[in-house]
Design a protein around this motif. Structure first.
Motif, short mmCIF file in Angstrom:
data_model
loop_
_atom_site.label_atom_id
_atom_site.label_comp_id
_atom_site.label_asym_id
_atom_site.label_seq_id
_atom_site.Cartn_x
_atom_site.Cartn_y
_atom_site.Cartn_z
N ARG A 1 -33.88 -78.87 59.44
CA ARG A 1 -33.78 -80.30 59.59
C ARG A 1 -34.16 -81.20 58.25
NH1 ARG A 1 -37.93 -81.92 63.94
NH2 ARG A 1 -36.82 -81.43 65.93
N LEU B 1 -31.04 -80.94 56.21
CA LEU B 1 -29.95 -81.82 56.54
C LEU B 1 -30.19 -83.23 56.41
CD1 LEU B 1 -27.50 -81.69 58.18
CD2 LEU B 1 -28.46 -81.64 60.29
N THR C 1 -26.45 -82.34 65.35
CA THR C 1 -25.63 -81.80 64.42
C THR C 1 -26.02 -80.20 64.39
OG1 THR C 1 -25.76 -83.60 63.40
CG2 THR C 1 -24.39 -81.78 62.07
N LEU C 2 -27.33 -80.02 64.39
CA LEU C 2 -27.60 -78.60 64.37
C LEU C 2 -27.34 -77.69 65.29
CD1 LEU C 2 -31.08 -79.13 62.73
CD2 LEU C 2 -29.21 -78.22 61.52
N ARG D 1 -24.62 -78.43 67.20
CA ARG D 1 -23.42 -78.39 67.18
C ARG D 1 -22.88 -77.06 66.33
NH1 ARG D 1 -19.53 -82.78 65.03
NH2 ARG D 1 -17.69 -81.88 64.94
N VAL D 2 -23.57 -76.80 65.26
CA VAL D 2 -23.12 -75.65 64.31
C VAL D 2 -23.56 -74.38 65.01
CG1 VAL D 2 -22.84 -77.03 62.46
CG2 VAL D 2 -24.87 -75.86 62.74
N ARG E 1 -24.12 -71.90 58.51
CA ARG E 1 -23.95 -72.75 59.32
C ARG E 1 -24.55 -74.50 58.99
NH1 ARG E 1 -23.23 -70.21 64.83
NH2 ARG E 1 -23.23 -68.00 64.26
N LEU E 2 -25.62 -74.02 58.48
CA LEU E 2 -26.64 -75.18 58.10
C LEU E 2 -25.66 -75.74 57.04
CD1 LEU E 2 -28.81 -77.04 58.24
CD2 LEU E 2 -30.15 -75.31 56.69
N ALA F 1 -23.26 -77.83 58.81
CA ALA F 1 -23.77 -78.89 59.38
C ALA F 1 -24.03 -80.35 58.44
CB ALA F 1 -25.07 -78.66 59.89
N MET G 1 -22.33 -83.65 58.89
CA MET G 1 -23.22 -84.91 58.75
C MET G 1 -22.71 -86.06 58.26
SD MET G 1 -26.18 -85.28 60.42
CE MET G 1 -27.26 -86.70 60.55
N LEU H 1 -15.80 -74.37 64.71
CA LEU H 1 -16.29 -75.38 64.04
C LEU H 1 -15.16 -76.11 63.33
CD1 LEU H 1 -19.83 -74.31 62.82
CD2 LEU H 1 -19.35 -76.28 64.48
#
Lengths: 244, 468, 503
Positions: A93, A96, A116-117, A119-120, A141-142, A145, A149, A175
């Motif tokens: 978090r 991001l 968002t997190l 979603r990925v 993935r992050l 994200a 974002m 994605l």
């Protein structure tokens, strides 16, 4: 929309990394550039992000010339790199949120970050875990994200699928499709022919800095991509690790 | 935008091992410093107080002008600084007094007047304890804080590059200088926070203690010292960022920084001082005594020769006595002044050469504002010399004010015989003034700022063109 | 197998930037400072020679036996090996006045006036100091990622898939790193020795080479300790960055902070002066008793009055001084007489004076010896013992052990300097024996030179022979053993942790 016009990079006067590259990625299109190591993929992306100045030619995002107005252009560019470790002592978090603010967001709510997190495809328990405990797939993935974002017009991906497991790779492509639906211009470099074939709207094959061949969706389906790729790359001899 | 980057840096640092270790280290050192000062300072002040009282009482015990004029003011003591804990400045190697006494016997019943002498300090001749550096603020800031700064900044850019976050960060529309400033501020805040708290703890212990009194002037000086410390810190942050952005890998960056640190902080100050002090050889004590004895011998011979001619002319004898007292006083004072000047110029040369090291600059500045060390010693010597003039003027004025005096200073019969009010004899006041200190600090301050500006612009130029 | 591992490690280490950079910096520092130190030694030697000559000249001016007691100064020569570790060589007194009336100690000397005392403002460095700082840093930089790094990169697993024992890996790492680290160390020593031997003012003897060898040995042990500390950190931490931070802070603590902080922290506030008071009173009693005896003698003398000189010179050419210093327990009685011409009217008194001195001087010597017994004990307990305790505390850091060992080899430690004062005491005994031999106390020349001055050419000369190498070795041995032990303990600890650690 992302466009390059005669984009050229010469290192140290004589090493030609990218030669008069002309390509155009429309909104809602996924453009994949294939090439061996040192073919100029990373150099191209670096030029698109103004990490390096092109020797000649230019690149545009929308109608903004990147080399001339780099800061303005970067507002419309998101970037996912091959292997980003991110800030190890920060949670997903926090990472991001930091990059969102860096991207120009004033206030970011936790809900939005979590959305968002989610979603990925990161599990909820991972949101508040430090990144140093993450696997490579989770970090990637992050990375996505962070790009999502930013909500930029164009997304640049530098070998994003290398080292991902099949499930991770498949999720990743999904994605990308979602981003495409949202109308982003997606530019991705890879040497993973199979994933390229699966997702690309168009494919460019880069050999020693030259765009040797461009394939449309139809051609991708019909031609034997592996053979084509090997054909172009066969004569290739690694010159130098020019980029990076 | 800068603030976001700074905040992230801060957060990152606050969670790190190095932050914890640095905080503990700074607190322990500052605690020891405070405790020792609280223990030692009253002793030091008492010693000074006793010594000055003794010398003042000796001074006011004289009532006739001739003995005042002949014997002189006796020992003149340097006032210890109440901020001694900030920078001890090698004070133990500096004499804490000068003296004005009458020493030269010209003939059996003729003595020259007093003149100023500058003793040397040999504090260690009997000291068999091992050598140590005094743990003052100067040590904590100069050595420990600079090392900590290096450990905080060596990977601040190279590390991000290694992790790939630098690329990610710069893919946003953030100008590079913003990133640089953000990083700079992040490092600055995260080091100065524990440092500031350690200092506050140190000062609260010292100011709470009833034995140590810090006046308003002292607090102003402390604030200036704090600003100097921060400036010094900035210098090392800039150095760290410069090296970190110039090399590819963090370990290389650390190695370069540590070696630079060793060379500039530890070795240059002493090596350069040794080299520079070899360029001049001031008058040695052997030489001094030889010349002094020679001078006195010649003076005596001349006087004796002249004395033969004055037999039977008492007035003429008084004139000659007067002349030789003045001559003896003058040559004695000139000689010790000459030796002092030579010694001081040797030290000054060595000190200016070592200014190439930032730690020396910082320590010079600290010493100046604390009121210890060499700069302060020179100020003390100035005060002593000014006082010597005042004292001599006092004698002439007193003599001139008496109409019965023959105004031949140098012999008892020629001087005013009126008793002198002991209160009216000028007393030695070892004053320090902030404005003079600023003047003395100007060069060092300028150089420190210059170093910082050069390093910072180097870092800026390097970072904006660095490949990510 | 071991050699394969070592070869790889060596290649890995030797070609790194950190290695080359530290070697270059180290050699630069060593060369620059050796020049400075040789110059400094030269100056000190010149000043020593000047002081010796000055003393000799002054001695020749003395015409009576008693007057020599104010000029029988001996001078301490500078120690050549102070270039390696200066220790106390530059600091303590280098001139001391030897006189039958008191037993000289370390606390009675002075500094012969040849340098600018303000120069003490600058700290001086020696070769060992450079090693202390740079070598330890270098060893840690070599060691911190030796295991953590291999683990991070996964090469450790790879190596362990082969039939290699962990002990062998450890040993290979240690041996190869030490071989690398020895390069700059030995090169530095070689450079210093070359510079020393080519310098015209310095002459090294065989013994000196052995002592330098001892210093090299101690340096190797010191280096090894820091390498092992680094290795220990490397084996207990998971990540190289943590290992690096920990290593740097450990370095800062052991080298920079601890040696400077510990001494101020343990210093007791108790004033040493107060502890000297009882001893001073005792000494005072001894001398007062002596004075009583002296006065008794004078009172019973056929010549009336208590004039110590029995009126021979009418006061001129005679000095009588009671010398007292509470802070160093100095207490003595000096009676100096240098009469050039004796009037005839005093001639009948001369035998009385001779008798007086014949009785009193041995009594002075006796009082001095008795006072010395008290003084020795008091000075040792007030000044000497705390200094020893300080050094024990310093040994908790390897820097302290290394410093102590190299000082012992160089002869600049406390004991090495004490040898000099021991020699001055011996010299005093020889002088007294010489005076007895010449029957000097009862001689007319003791107080008057009217019938010819004393010939000093046959008097014993002072010469200071530094202790033999084996004495140096004996003094350095405890610290060397301590360092060796620390090496073994560290190695054992690393081995235990490494044996159990996950890869």
């Amino acid at each position: 929309m992302l466009e390059t016009r005669e984009l050229t990079k010469v290192y140290n006067e004589n090493v030609l990394a990218v030669n008069e590259l002309n390509l155009k990625v429309e909104d809602g299109e996924i453009y994949v550039v294939l090439g061996a190591n040192g073919a100029g993929k990373s150099t191209t992306i670096s030029m698109l992000l103004n990490f390096i100045e092109p020797t000649s030619g230019t690149a545009l995002v929308g109608d903004i010339e990147i080399p001339k107005f780099p800061l303005e252009a970067k507002k419309h560019l998101a970037y996912v790199s091959e292997n980003v470790e991110l800030y190890r002592n920060f949670t997903a978090r926090q990472n991001l949120s930091f990059f969102a603010k860096l991207g120009g967001r004033k206030k970011v709510s936790n809900a939005e970050l979590d959305e968002t997190l989610g979603r990925v495809g990161l599990a909820e328990e991972a949101f508040t875990r430090r990144v140093k405990t993450f696997s490579k797939g989770m970090r990637q993935r992050l990375g996505i994200a962070i790009a999502i974002m930013k909500d930029a017009q164009a997304v640049l991906l530098d070998e994003p699928t290398s080292g991902l497991d099949p499930k991770g790779g498949a999720d990743f492509l999904n994605l990308l499709r979602q981003l495409k639906e949202e109308g982003k211009a997606i530019f991705m470099s890879t040497h993973d022919i199979f994933r390229a074939k699966e997702i690309a709207d168009r494919i460019g094959i880069l050999v020693q800095g030259n765009l040797e061949r461009e394939l449309t969706r139809d051609e991708i389906q019909n031609e034997n991509l592996e053979e084509l790729y090997l054909h172009y790359v066969a004569g290739y001899e690694p010159e130098e690790e020019a980029s990076e | 935008m800068i603030w976001h980057i700074t905040k992230r840096e801060l957060y990152d640092n606050l969670n790190s091992l190095r932050f914890a270790l640095a905080t503990v280290l700074l607190f322990v050192l500052m605690l020891i410093n405070a405790v020792i000062h609280v223990q030692e300072h009253p002793e030091r002040m008492q010693k000074y107080h006793d010594a000055t009282t003794a010398s003042v009482s000796a001074l006011i015990s004289r009532t006739d002008l001739f003995s005042i004029a002949q014997e002189g003011p006796g020992n003149l003591y340097k006032k210890p600084s109440s901020l001694y804990f900030c920078a001890e400045g090698g004070d133990i190697f500096l004499p804490d007094y000068a003296y004005g006494i009458s020493r030269v016997q010209i003939a059996n019943n003729l003595r020259a007047f007093w003149s100023l002498y500058y003793p040397g300090a040999f504090p260690n001749v009997f000291n068999v304890r091992p050598d140590t550096v005094k743990v003052d603020w100067g040590f904590v800031i100069g050595y420990v804080l600079s090392l900590i700064t290096i450990l905080f900044t060596f990977d601040s850019i190279s590390g991000e590059r290694e992790r790939g976050t630098l690329r990610l960060m710069l893919s946003n529309s953030v100008p590079r200088h913003t990133v640089l400033i953000g990083k700079f501020l992040g490092a600055l805040v995260s080091i100065s926070v524990p440092f500031t708290f350690a200092i506050l703890m140190n000062l609260s212990i010292i100011s709470v203690s009833s034995d140590v009194h810090l006046g308003a002037d002292a607090w102003i000086r402390l604030i200036i010292i704090f600003i100097i410390a921060i400036l010094y810190l900035c210098l090392f942050i800039a150095l760290g960022l410069l090296v970190s952005s110039s090399v590819q890998n963090s370990v290389t960056s650390l190695v370069i920084l540590l070696l630079t640190w060793c060379v500039f902080v530890i070795f240059i100050p002493s090596t350069f001082a040794s080299i520079a002090s070899g360029f001049s050889s001031p008058m040695t004590y052997d030489e001094y005594f030889k010349r002094r004895n020679q001078n006195i011998k010649e003076l005596k011979e001349e006087y004796v020769a002249l004395l033969q001619e004055t037999r039977g002319f008492p007035d003429k004898k008084i004139q000659i006595d007067n002349e030789y007292v003045a001559k003896g006083t003058e040559q004695e004072e000139r000689l010790s002044q000459e030796q002092l000047t030579q010694q001081i110029s040797q030290i000054e040369l060595a000190r200016s050469v070592t200014r190439i090291s930032p730690v020396t600059l910082m320590q010079h500045l600290l010493e100046v504002f604390v009121g210890t060390g060499f700069e302060r010693h020179q100020q003390f010597l100035d005060n002593v010399q000014r006082y010597a003039r005042e004292y001599r003027e006092f004698v002439t004025d007193m003599d001139r004010a008496d109409p019965n005096s023959r105004h031949i200073i140098g012999v008892r019969e020629g001087m005013s015989q009126k008793p002198v009010n002991p209160e009216s004899i000028p007393a030695f006041e070892d004053e320090i003034s902030l404005s003079r200190d600023f003047n003395a600090a100007a060069i060092d301050l300028f150089l420190l700022i210059l170093f910082f500006v050069v390093l910072m612009s180097g870092t800026y130029l390097r970072f904006i063109s660095v490949e990510v | 197998m071991l050699s394969t591992l070592i070869r790889r490690e060596l290649l890995d280490n030797l070609m790194t930037f950190r290695f080359i950079a530290t070697v270059v910096i180290m050699l630069l520092l060593v060369v620059a400072n050796t020049f400075v130190l040789i110059n400094d030694y030269d100056r000190r030697l010149a000043s020593y020679n000047a002081a010796v000559n000055a003393n000799h000249e002054r001695m020749q001016e003395r015409t009576t036996y008693s007057s020599v007691s104010i000029s029988w100064d001996v001078v301490r020569p500078p120690n050549l090996l102070s270039i390696f570790n200066v220790g106390l060589d530059k600091r303590l007194s280098n001139e001391i006045f030897v006189f039958y009336g008191f037993v000289p100690t370390l606390w009675d000397g002075q500094v012969h006036g040849s340098t600018n005392p303000l120069l003490n403002l600058f700290s001086s460095i020696d070769i060992v100091f450079i090693f202390e700082v740079v070598l330890s840093l270098m060893a840690l930089i070599f060691a911190y990622d030796a295991l953590a790094g291999e683990r991070e990169r996964g090469t450790l697993r790879l190596v362990l898939t082969h039939p290699v024992s962990r002990a062998k890996i450890l040993l290979a790492k240690y041996i190869s790193a030490m071989m690398c680290l020895l390069v700059p160390l030995l090169m530095s020593f070689l450079l210093v020795v070359i510079l020393l031997t080519t310098s015209p003012i310095v002459s090294l003897k065989v013994d000196d080479f052995l002592r330098i060898g001892g210093i090299v040995l101690s340096s190797i042990a010191y280096l090894s300790i820091f390498y092992l500390i680094g290795l220990l950190i490397s084996v207990i931490t998971r990540r190289t960055s943590t290992a690096l931070m920990l290593a740097m802070f450990v370095w800062g603590f052991l080298v920079l902070v601890y040696p400077n902080v510990i001494l101020v922290a343990i210093t007791s506030a108790e004033s040493s002066q107060e502890r000297l008071v009882p001893a001073f009173n005792q000494i005072e009693q001894i001398w007062e008793e002596f004075d009583r005896e002296r006065k008794d003698y004078l009172a019973n003398d056929p010549i009336p009055g208590e004039d110590s000189h029995l009126g021979v010179a009418g006061g001129s050419g005679f000095d009588e001084i009671w010398h007292k210093a509470k802070s160093t327990l100095l207490y003595t009685y000096l009676a100096i007489s240098y009469v050039n011409k004796l009037d005839d009217e005093f001639e009948p008194r001369v035998p009385h004076v001779q008798n007086y001195y014949r009785t009193i001087v041995p009594k002075t010597i006796d009082a001095a010896e008795r006072a010395w017994l008290v003084r020795k004990q008091a000075l040792e307990s007030v000044f000497f013992r705390p200094a020893i305790v300080d050094r024990i505390f310093l040994r908790f850091s390897p820097v302290g052990m290394y410093d102590a060992a190299t000082q012992a080899w160089a002869g600049t430690d406390l004991f090495g300097l004490r040898d000099f004062y021991e020699a001055t005491r011996k010299y005093r005994r020889t002088l007294i024996d010489y005076l007895y031999d010449k029957n000097a106390f009862g001689d007319r020349k003791w107080f008057s030179s009217d019938k010819g001055a004393v010939d000093w050419d046959s008097s014993p000369q002072f010469s200071f022979q530094r202790s033999d190498v084996h004495v140096n070795a004996k003094r350095a041995l405890p610290d060397l053993l301590l360092m060796l032990m620390m090496n073994l303990i560290l190695f054992w600890g690393i081995f235990l942790v490494f044996q159990r650690s996950e890869v």
